[in-house]
Scaffold this active site. Structure first.
Site, PDB file in Angstrom:
ATOM      1  N   ASP A  92       0.864  -1.169   0.000  1.00 21.80           N
ATOM      2  CA  ASP A  92       0.000   0.000   0.000  1.00 21.80           C
ATOM      3  C   ASP A  92       0.902   1.220   0.000  1.00 21.80           C
ATOM      4  O   ASP A  92       2.014   1.202   0.518  1.00 21.80           O
ATOM      5  CB  ASP A  92      -0.923   0.000   1.214  1.00 21.80           C
ATOM      6  N   GLY A  95      -1.505   5.791   1.360  1.00 20.64           N
ATOM      7  CA  GLY A  95      -2.783   6.511   1.230  1.00 20.64           C
ATOM      8  C   GLY A  95      -3.692   6.272   2.421  1.00 20.64           C
ATOM      9  O   GLY A  95      -4.411   7.165   2.852  1.00 20.64           O
ATOM     10  N   GLN A 194     -11.627   6.594  -6.020  1.00 18.57           N
ATOM     11  CA  GLN A 194     -12.152   7.226  -4.812  1.00 18.57           C
ATOM     12  C   GLN A 194     -13.552   7.775  -5.118  1.00 18.57           C
ATOM     13  O   GLN A 194     -14.212   7.271  -6.007  1.00 18.57           O
ATOM     14  CB  GLN A 194     -11.187   8.321  -4.325  1.00 18.57           C
ATOM     15  N   GLY A 221     -11.260   3.885  -0.221  1.00 17.92           N
ATOM     16  CA  GLY A 221     -12.181   4.806   0.434  1.00 17.92           C
ATOM     17  C   GLY A 221     -13.470   4.175   0.918  1.00 17.92           C
ATOM     18  O   GLY A 221     -14.403   4.875   1.288  1.00 17.92           O
ATOM     19  N   ASP A 271      -7.924  -7.346   1.036  1.00 14.41           N
ATOM     20  CA  ASP A 271      -6.995  -7.371   2.161  1.00 14.41           C
ATOM     21  C   ASP A 271      -7.731  -6.754   3.315  1.00 14.41           C
ATOM     22  O   ASP A 271      -8.653  -5.964   3.118  1.00 14.41           O
ATOM     23  CB  ASP A 271      -5.732  -6.551   1.879  1.00 14.41           C
ATOM     24  N   HIS A 340      -5.582 -19.548  12.790  1.00 14.53           N
ATOM     25  CA  HIS A 340      -6.947 -19.991  12.503  1.00 14.53           C
ATOM     26  C   HIS A 340      -7.669 -19.000  11.579  1.00 14.53           C
ATOM     27  O   HIS A 340      -8.214 -19.386  10.556  1.00 14.53           O
ATOM     28  CB  HIS A 340      -7.769 -20.161  13.781  1.00 14.53           C
TER      29      HIS A 340
END
Length: 376
Positions: A92, A95, A194, A221, A271, A340
């Site tokens: 990333d 941002g 965005q 966003g 993610d 887990h």
RNA sequence: GGGGGAGUUCCAGAGCGGUCAAAUGGGGCAGACUGUAAAUCUGUUGGCUAAGCCUUCGGAGGUUCGAAUCCUUCCUCCCCCA
């Protein structure tokens, strides 16, 4: 980078595909564990690779720039070598820190000045610098520098912020195209949509991002506090515009339910810190619902942690034992819980892929979703 | 044997006449967590027929309009000297 689609669900927008990178293939839909500072917290790489079977993990530009710093990363020959992780990495851009460290940064059209959360020192991040840093890190997929707006956000502010993110994107693309990677492997730049929760802005942004014609596209966003219905609405809208032949990445999402729903809208990559952070805080996601392992009711429950779980900790340790570890403050507790949760998340997307290819995704999703948010 | 100190709600430990069901920390119980400033944060923690009432600050008795706080006495523990 290459993306091929192997299957499409007939009832929803779900796809099954494969992304090829210099460090290996990623079967989509995929969940990418977050490893902000060069580690997926509480998990060793061996478990991440062999048990959880993560195919790609995240790193973070802002955090890695501050620690260990670019000199160390350069000496090591990039993040893959530094941390001994030979599978794909996505970084990333920082941002999200524009959003999460809002009280420690100053923003202007040129870029963002962060005041380090570690020692208070000031650091200027421009779109160009963020690309340079990500070249040093050497991730397979790198993200454009954007501003992740908070929720709620007024239409005018959202429009201005989006415009700035688009300008920054142009600068990222120019700078990215000017140089090649430092370590001889290919890197791909993903732009980020965005536009907050406004349909008109989201559509504008999606078109703008699509026109950049990069290897993949991201939606940012969202999952910043808005109702989930709004998040789905924006995701659906954007996925209609983003090209079908490129992977779509919904940043920071989410709960198991969010992920299933978004897969149905045509998202390929996810993610989220939720499986790792919540694991460290004693919350387990399972196909039958949610467990707060610290609760007294698990004190004498000697059943396996998750009888239907695929990772070895699920079968070999009891709920009572895991609760004991948490209550006693033992670090093995967060380690087991993280294993887990991550393996559950990876199972979730693998199974989604299998169901898409089998043509049964929709009914499977609907049956499972009901159970996911139950409290056990 | 002589001198001194202390006993407070699950624990440690404040309070030293009314604003005290009693600070603070720990423990307990529960909740939150969505591109990680997070092994973090929040709530709650005597009982009840709850905007009120009842029982609690080692035991018993007393002073006072009013006591965890003052007095008497008993019990228990700790320290110092012999």
């Amino acid at each position: 980078m290459n993306f091929t689609i192997e299957g499409l669900d007939q009832e929803t927008g779900a796809r099954a595909g494969t992304i090829s990178t210099a460090h290996g293939h990623i079967e989509t839909p995929i969940f990418m564990p977050v490893g902000t500072g060069g580690t997926v917290k509480a998990v060793h790489h061996k478990d991440l690779e062999e048990s959880i079977r993560a195919e790609i993990i995240l790193g973070n530009t802002y955090h890695l720039y501050l620690r260990p710093g670019l000199d160390v990363l350069t000496e090591a020959g990039g993040l893959h070598r530094f941390m001994s992780w030979n599978r794909p990495i996505l970084t990333d851009s920082g941002g999200y820190q524009v959003y999460s460290l809002t009280h420690r940064r100053k923003l202007n059209p040129e870029g963002v000045t962060f005041q380090s959360h570690i020692d208070g020192s000031r650091h200027f991040f421009s779109p160009e610098k963020v690309i340079d840093i990500q070249r040093v890190i050497g991730a397979d997929i790198i993200m454009a520098f954007d501003e992740c707006t908070p929720y709620p956000c007024g239409h005018d502010d959202a429009r201005k912020s989006m415009k700035m993110t688009h300008d920054w994107l142009d600068r990222c693309c120019v700078h990215f195209d000017k140089f090649t990677g430092l370590y001889g492997h290919e890197q791909s730049l993903f732009p980020i949509v965005q536009g907050s929760t406004y349909k008109d802005l989201r559509l504008d942004s999606a078109r703008y991002i699509a026109d950049c014609n990069r290897d993949g596209n991201a939606i940012g966003g969202l999952s910043v506090g808005e109702p989930k219905a709004l998040m789905y609405e924006m995701t659906a809208l954007v996925c209609e515009v983003l090209p079908r032949d490129k992977p779509r990445y919904l940043m920071g999402v989410g709960t198991p339910e969010n992920i299933l729903e978004s897969i149905g809208l045509g998202v390929d990559m996810f993610d989220c810190v939720m499986p790792t952070r919540n694991a460290r805080n004693g919350m387990l996601f399972t196909s039958e619902g949610i467990i707060n392992i610290r609760n007294k009711k698990w004190q004498s429950d000697h059943q396996p942690i998750d009888a239907s779980g695929s990772v070895y900790v699920d079968q070999h340790h009891s709920r009572a034992y895991l609760r004991h570890l948490f209550v006693a403050g033992e670090m093995l507790g967060p380690m087991i819980a993280t294993m887990h949760n991550l393996s559950f998340y990876l199972w979730l997307v693998k199974e989604a892929r299998r169901q898409i290819l089998a043509g049964t995704f929709s009914s499977w999703k609907n049956g499972l979703t009901e159970r996911l948010s139950r409290r056990l």
